[in-house]
Design a protein around this motif. Structure first.
Motif, PDB file in Angstrom:
ATOM      1  N   THR A  45       7.402   9.310  -4.175  1.00 28.41           N
ATOM      2  CA  THR A  45       8.535  10.331  -4.435  1.00 28.41           C
ATOM      3  C   THR A  45       8.938  11.253  -3.233  1.00 28.41           C
ATOM      4  O   THR A  45      10.237  11.132  -2.899  1.00 28.41           O
ATOM      5  N   VAL A  46       7.897  11.646  -2.575  1.00 26.91           N
ATOM      6  CA  VAL A  46       8.239  12.380  -1.194  1.00 26.91           C
ATOM      7  C   VAL A  46       8.858  11.703  -0.103  1.00 26.91           C
ATOM      8  O   VAL A  46       9.925  12.185   0.448  1.00 26.91           O
ATOM      9  N   LEU A  47       8.422  10.752   0.022  1.00 22.74           N
ATOM     10  CA  LEU A  47       8.766   9.782   1.214  1.00 22.74           C
ATOM     11  C   LEU A  47      10.237   9.131   0.843  1.00 22.74           C
ATOM     12  O   LEU A  47      11.409   9.269   1.822  1.00 22.74           O
ATOM     13  N   ALA A  48      10.516   9.172  -0.336  1.00 24.59           N
ATOM     14  CA  ALA A  48      11.953   8.442  -0.789  1.00 24.59           C
ATOM     15  C   ALA A  48      12.892   9.698  -0.525  1.00 24.59           C
ATOM     16  O   ALA A  48      13.995   9.641   0.138  1.00 24.59           O
ATOM     17  N   ALA A  49      12.495  10.869  -0.956  1.00 22.88           N
ATOM     18  CA  ALA A  49      13.249  12.277  -0.824  1.00 22.88           C
ATOM     19  C   ALA A  49      13.572  12.456   0.801  1.00 22.88           C
ATOM     20  O   ALA A  49      14.606  12.980   1.186  1.00 22.88           O
ATOM     21  N   LEU A  50      12.473  12.252   1.713  1.00 23.18           N
ATOM     22  CA  LEU A  50      12.603  12.547   3.084  1.00 23.18           C
ATOM     23  C   LEU A  50      13.408  11.457   3.678  1.00 23.18           C
ATOM     24  O   LEU A  50      14.329  11.966   4.493  1.00 23.18           O
ATOM     25  N   VAL A  73      -2.664  -1.272  -1.096  1.00 20.99           N
ATOM     26  CA  VAL A  73      -1.637  -1.529  -0.166  1.00 20.99           C
ATOM     27  C   VAL A  73      -0.750  -0.377   0.417  1.00 20.99           C
ATOM     28  O   VAL A  73      -0.176  -0.213   1.524  1.00 20.99           O
ATOM     29  N   MET A  74      -0.228   0.492  -0.764  1.00 19.37           N
ATOM     30  CA  MET A  74       0.572   1.646  -0.378  1.00 19.37           C
ATOM     31  C   MET A  74      -0.266   2.443   0.458  1.00 19.37           C
ATOM     32  O   MET A  74       0.416   2.684   1.356  1.00 19.37           O
ATOM     33  N   ALA A  75      -1.483   2.816   0.320  1.00 19.00           N
ATOM     34  CA  ALA A  75      -2.229   3.505   1.205  1.00 19.00           C
ATOM     35  C   ALA A  75      -2.427   3.033   2.767  1.00 19.00           C
ATOM     36  O   ALA A  75      -2.144   3.644   3.857  1.00 19.00           O
ATOM     37  N   ALA A  76      -2.254   1.603   3.017  1.00 17.19           N
ATOM     38  CA  ALA A  76      -2.509   1.121   4.024  1.00 17.19           C
ATOM     39  C   ALA A  76      -1.039   0.956   4.814  1.00 17.19           C
ATOM     40  O   ALA A  76      -0.673   1.244   5.791  1.00 17.19           O
ATOM     41  N   ARG A  77      -0.103   0.995   3.922  1.00 16.31           N
ATOM     42  CA  ARG A  77       1.434   0.963   4.458  1.00 16.31           C
ATOM     43  C   ARG A  77       1.703   2.252   5.005  1.00 16.31           C
ATOM     44  O   ARG A  77       2.363   2.638   6.180  1.00 16.31           O
ATOM     45  N   LEU A  78       1.219   3.411   4.282  1.00 11.48           N
ATOM     46  CA  LEU A  78       1.476   4.786   4.742  1.00 11.48           C
ATOM     47  C   LEU A  78       0.934   5.036   5.940  1.00 11.48           C
ATOM     48  O   LEU A  78       1.283   5.993   6.626  1.00 11.48           O
ATOM     49  N   ALA A  79      -0.560   4.517   6.079  1.00 14.89           N
ATOM     50  CA  ALA A  79      -1.399   4.766   7.275  1.00 14.89           C
ATOM     51  C   ALA A  79      -0.875   4.115   8.417  1.00 14.89           C
ATOM     52  O   ALA A  79      -0.761   4.522   9.587  1.00 14.89           O
ATOM     53  N   THR A  80       0.015   2.702   8.215  1.00 13.13           N
ATOM     54  CA  THR A  80       0.111   2.246   9.550  1.00 13.13           C
ATOM     55  C   THR A  80       1.811   2.366   9.791  1.00 13.13           C
ATOM     56  O   THR A  80       2.142   1.899  10.875  1.00 13.13           O
ATOM     57  N   GLY A  81       2.540   2.337   8.790  1.00 14.43           N
ATOM     58  CA  GLY A  81       3.907   2.039   9.084  1.00 14.43           C
ATOM     59  C   GLY A  81       4.250   0.857   8.865  1.00 14.43           C
ATOM     60  O   GLY A  81       5.638   0.363   9.231  1.00 14.43           O
ATOM     61  N   ARG A  82       3.473  -0.134   8.569  1.00 13.46           N
ATOM     62  CA  ARG A  82       3.886  -1.457   8.738  1.00 13.46           C
ATOM     63  C   ARG A  82       3.820  -2.348   7.187  1.00 13.46           C
ATOM     64  O   ARG A  82       3.018  -1.478   6.502  1.00 13.46           O
ATOM     65  N   SER A  83       4.266  -3.302   7.015  1.00 16.31           N
ATOM     66  CA  SER A  83       4.378  -3.840   5.556  1.00 16.31           C
ATOM     67  C   SER A  83       3.160  -4.713   5.589  1.00 16.31           C
ATOM     68  O   SER A  83       2.912  -5.913   5.527  1.00 16.31           O
ATOM     69  N   VAL A  84       1.774  -4.048   5.662  1.00 16.67           N
ATOM     70  CA  VAL A  84       0.512  -4.898   5.517  1.00 16.67           C
ATOM     71  C   VAL A  84       0.652  -5.513   4.310  1.00 16.67           C
ATOM     72  O   VAL A  84       0.926  -4.791   2.983  1.00 16.67           O
ATOM     73  N   GLY A 144      -2.382 -10.851   7.350  1.00 19.47           N
ATOM     74  CA  GLY A 144      -1.021  -9.955   6.675  1.00 19.47           C
ATOM     75  C   GLY A 144      -0.625  -8.715   7.343  1.00 19.47           C
ATOM     76  O   GLY A 144      -0.561  -7.488   6.907  1.00 19.47           O
ATOM     77  N   HIS A 145      -0.727  -8.865   8.761  1.00 21.05           N
ATOM     78  CA  HIS A 145      -0.596  -7.835   9.702  1.00 21.05           C
ATOM     79  C   HIS A 145       0.815  -7.155   9.443  1.00 21.05           C
ATOM     80  O   HIS A 145       0.627  -5.831   9.256  1.00 21.05           O
ATOM     81  N   GLY A 146       1.916  -7.704   9.076  1.00 23.81           N
ATOM     82  CA  GLY A 146       3.071  -6.987   8.723  1.00 23.81           C
ATOM     83  C   GLY A 146       3.760  -6.579   9.649  1.00 23.81           C
ATOM     84  O   GLY A 146       3.299  -6.073  10.867  1.00 23.81           O
ATOM     85  N   ASP A 147       5.446  -6.339   9.647  1.00 27.26           N
ATOM     86  CA  ASP A 147       6.099  -5.619  10.598  1.00 27.26           C
ATOM     87  C   ASP A 147       6.533  -4.199  10.189  1.00 27.26           C
ATOM     88  O   ASP A 147       5.967  -3.729   9.073  1.00 27.26           O
ATOM     89  N   ASP A 148       7.050  -3.556  11.235  1.00 23.63           N
ATOM     90  CA  ASP A 148       7.248  -2.485  11.059  1.00 23.63           C
ATOM     91  C   ASP A 148       8.203  -2.095   9.865  1.00 23.63           C
ATOM     92  O   ASP A 148       9.277  -2.860   9.989  1.00 23.63           O
ATOM     93  N   MET A 149       8.083  -1.366   8.868  1.00 25.82           N
ATOM     94  CA  MET A 149       8.964  -1.243   7.814  1.00 25.82           C
ATOM     95  C   MET A 149      10.321  -0.194   8.058  1.00 25.82           C
ATOM     96  O   MET A 149      11.162  -0.124   7.345  1.00 25.82           O
ATOM     97  N   GLY A 150      10.464   0.258   9.460  1.00 28.95           N
ATOM     98  CA  GLY A 150      11.454   0.824   9.558  1.00 28.95           C
ATOM     99  C   GLY A 150      11.635   2.437   8.971  1.00 28.95           C
ATOM    100  O   GLY A 150      12.749   2.836   9.022  1.00 28.95           O
ATOM    101  N   LEU A 151      10.552   2.983   8.706  1.00 28.81           N
ATOM    102  CA  LEU A 151      10.496   4.354   8.135  1.00 28.81           C
ATOM    103  C   LEU A 151      10.569   5.240   9.163  1.00 28.81           C
ATOM    104  O   LEU A 151       9.932   4.953  10.252  1.00 28.81           O
ATOM    105  N   ASN A 176       8.471  10.539  11.706  1.00 31.56           N
ATOM    106  CA  ASN A 176       8.057  12.002  11.430  1.00 31.56           C
ATOM    107  C   ASN A 176       7.947  12.173   9.978  1.00 31.56           C
ATOM    108  O   ASN A 176       6.932  13.236   9.600  1.00 31.56           O
ATOM    109  N   ASN A 177       8.441  11.389   9.308  1.00 30.65           N
ATOM    110  CA  ASN A 177       8.072  11.750   7.850  1.00 30.65           C
ATOM    111  C   ASN A 177       6.831  11.050   7.275  1.00 30.65           C
ATOM    112  O   ASN A 177       6.277  11.664   6.804  1.00 30.65           O
ATOM    113  N   LEU A 178       6.396   9.976   7.985  1.00 32.08           N
ATOM    114  CA  LEU A 178       5.161   9.356   7.669  1.00 32.08           C
ATOM    115  C   LEU A 178       4.200  10.356   8.191  1.00 32.08           C
ATOM    116  O   LEU A 178       3.125  10.561   7.468  1.00 32.08           O
ATOM    117  N   ARG A 179       4.362  10.900   9.371  1.00 32.89           N
ATOM    118  CA  ARG A 179       3.213  11.800  10.030  1.00 32.89           C
ATOM    119  C   ARG A 179       2.936  13.017   8.966  1.00 32.89           C
ATOM    120  O   ARG A 179       1.922  13.374   8.763  1.00 32.89           O
TER     121      ARG A 179
END
Length: 639
Positions: free
Chosen positions: A333-338, A462-473, A489-496, A499-502
């Motif tokens: 929710t907060v990442l969507a808002a940011l 999966v959500m925790a891993a993507r928040l930690a890396t910024g990639r679509s693991v 399943g390394h994944g690509d950068d999600m384009g987020l 600063n918001n992720l940090r």
């Protein structure tokens, strides 16, 4: 009266012609017969020899050796072991009932086994060897071998049967095999003759079912000589089949075993995921069951016991179970808002303990309220009112879209049974499925992971891993097939926005490491392995009641997600304890223990724990070591 000479000569010529005709016909007949005999004896000799051989030579299928399954380090988790069995060929036995009766005097057969053997013999093709008794003792085999002259069509044999040496540790992932049935016909592509071998084992669940065609292999054949009574005299020729393909998993057996022991006594699930490759290092559903019971067909009492267990041991809760994610959803929710720009990390929202929305009061878990709350504090102390306000500003469509980007509400591509998609609801979904319009209260509930939002423990990892890396693991459970590495399943950068992720990562760090954090009591002391996490409590009833005052089935679910180490994330962890109460009390301590076990690769030193917990942790480690020592899996089976 004497005939004239002319008449005699004419009669003589007539007799001579007839004689020539008869003689010619006889010569043609004898010549044709000779040619036919030559044709049959010379040119068709092989065919008639084959027809003769069919009376004494039998061709039988050799079931293929099933492929083995290993963990990431080469530990065997599914293998084939020798199994003594007694078979019978119906057309060679003659009076089947009579032979069965004689056999029952030599080998102890239960009424169920006798009934099943007679049914299999009646349904099998006449020249197919039917397994009458399986996994018999050497003494049984010896008695049958000595009495074979009185048992036409019966033969003692040594075959292979599936065994799962890790018992319940891999039951929900590897699954199990069982006798082929008509229900398997639509999903299995295999030669009809092979599947018609009674009690032929095929994958029923999990990896065993998903990779059935590869694991099964191809059948061989053997030609045996039998006498008039159907007894095998000798083997003339053998053509070995092609063994099944070996499969290697991403799971770590030591970690899997530890988590199974740590979750003992709970109805729970836990997932550990490699943040770089997406490898599932552990995927545990508790309680578990012994898959070896299913190999020959589980008994009715044993199956009933599993079905009636209120903790539901049969479903794989880690990938199949879906739960309201509770406050673990607040990062979505907060990442969507940011990302939508509807909130600034420094902006504060006042929490008086509730929020009035459309004439309805939505409460915060802290009835007295949190006062002025910014983004960092809202996650650290899990303020609900902050997220109610974000829902009103951001809208459900943005929140649901972010949930899917982070791995929730989608079905991940894994070869496991019944992988759940969960649910990230939208207005269109409610209109289509519920035939009702979305209301603002739905968005408010969804913002804190309640209402219609559903997620599995796998998706939360999966959500925790993507928040930690910024990639679509993406999760991966198959490391290699027949030695060929599967794509990671390394994944690509999600384009987020980084600063918001940090900001979100720092707030999650505070959850576990700040004195005001909801998971502070379950923190990791070792600086190199400190974790960032989020607690969650998922309501299973609408009324707010103390969990200790209601039956187990009505208590809230407890959740926790985290990644570690904070500075260089290696693993992501999710834990769900069904009806465990609060996430900080029930799920966070388990997740902390799992995280340390995964990072150290063994029992971590007591110095990694808060000093107040060390004596308890020491006793716990000793107890878990004893629980993990089993007769069948204490050895080190390596590929």
């Amino acid at each position: 009266m004497r005939r004239p000479g002319r008449d005699s000569a004419q009669s003589q010529r007539l007799i001579t012609r007839r004689g020539l005709i008869v003689g010619g016909a006889q010569a043609l007949f004898m010549g044709g017969l000779a040619l036919r005999m030559r044709y049959m004896q010379v040119e068709q000799a092989d065919e008639f020899r084959l027809l003769a051989d069919e009376n004494r030579i039998s061709i039988r299928l050799l079931p293929p050796t099933r492929g083995r399954i290993f963990d990431r380090n080469g530990v065997t988790v599914a293998e084939n072991v020798p199994s003594y069995r007694i078979t019978m060929v119906p057309e060679e036995a003659g009076d089947v009932d009579n032979v069965i009766a004689r056999l029952a005097q030599l080998v102890e057969l239960t009424p169920e086994e006798l009934e099943r053997a007679k049914r299999d013999l009646s349904e099998a093709r006449g020249d197919t060897a039917v397994t009458v008794a399986d996994r018999v003792s050497w003494d049984d085999i010896s008695r049958v071998a000595v009495n074979t002259p009185a048992l036409p069509g019966v033969a003692p044999e040594v075959g292979l049967s599936r065994r799962y040496p890790r018992i319940g540790d891999y039951a929900h992932i590897v699954g199990y095999v069982g006798p082929y049935s008509e229900r398997d016909r639509t999903r299995i592509d295999a030669p009809e003759q092979l599947l018609r071998i009674p009690r032929f084992q095929v994958g029923k669940f999990g990896i065993e079912a998903a990779y059935e065609n590869a694991l099964r292999g191809k059948a061989g054949t053997k030609r045996v000589e039998v006498n008039v009574r159907g007894h095998v005299m000798r083997e003339l020729e053998r053509q070995e089949g092609q063994p099944g393909t070996d499969v290697q998993l991403t799971i770590d057996s030591d970690l899997q075993s530890y988590i199974s022991a740590r979750l003992a006594g709970e109805s729970a699930a836990a997932t550990v995921m490699d943040c770089d490759t997406g490898d599932l290092l552990a995927c545990v559903s508790s309680p578990t069951f012994d898959p070896n019971l299913f190999v020959r067909g589980i008994s009715v009492p044993n199956y009933r016991e599993l079905l009636e267990n209120k903790y539901r041991p049969l479903p794989n809760k880690a990938v199949q179970g879906v739960y309201p994610p509770g406050s673990t959803f607040k990062m979505v929710t907060v990442l969507a808002a940011l990302e939508a720009g509807t909130i600034d990390p420094e902006e504060t929202i006042y929490c008086p303990g509730h929020l009035e929305v459309a004439g309805r009061r939505f409460h915060c878990w802290k009835r007295a309220g949190h006062g002025n709350v910014d983004m960092h504090r809202s996650l650290r102390e899990s303020c609900d009112v902050y997220y109610y306000e974000l829902a009103l500003r951001t809208g459900i469509e943005n929140i649901s879209a972010m949930a899917e980007r982070l791995g929730l509400g989608i079905k991940h591509d894994l070869p496991l049974t019944s992988v759940a998609a969960g649910l990230a609801p939208t207005k269109d979904w409610k209109r289509r499925v519920r035939d009702a319009e979305w209301v603002i209260g739905d968005s408010v509930n969804a913002a804190i992971g309640q209402g219609d939002v559903l997620a599995s423990p796998l998706q939360l990892a999966v959500m925790a891993a993507r928040l930690a890396t910024g990639r679509s693991v993406a999760p991966r459970v198959i490391r290699s097939i027949d030695g060929v590495e599967s794509p990671t399943g390394h994944g690509d950068d999600m384009g987020l926005n980084e600063n918001n992720l940090r900001h979100i990562r720092q707030a999650m760090y505070a959850v576990s490491n700040s004195r005001r954090g909801t998971a502070y009591s379950s923190r990791i002391i070792e600086d190199a392995f400190r974790m960032a996490g989020k607690t969650g409590t998922s309501q299973v009833r609408s009324a707010v009641v103390d969990n200790n005052s209601v039956p187990w089935e009505q208590r809230d679910h407890a959740l926790f997600v985290n990644f570690a180490p904070f500075d260089a994330p290696k693993i992501a962890v999710s834990v769900v304890v069904e009806h465990g109460g609060g996430g900080s009390r029930a799920a966070a301590p388990i997740a902390r223990d799992i995280t340390l076990q995964a990072l150290y690769g063994e029992d971590p030193p007591l110095s990694a724990y808060p000093s107040k917990d060390r004596r308890r942790i020491q006793s716990q480690q000793e107890e878990l070591r004893r629980a993990r020592t089993r007769p069948n899996d204490g050895r080190s089976d390596r590929a």
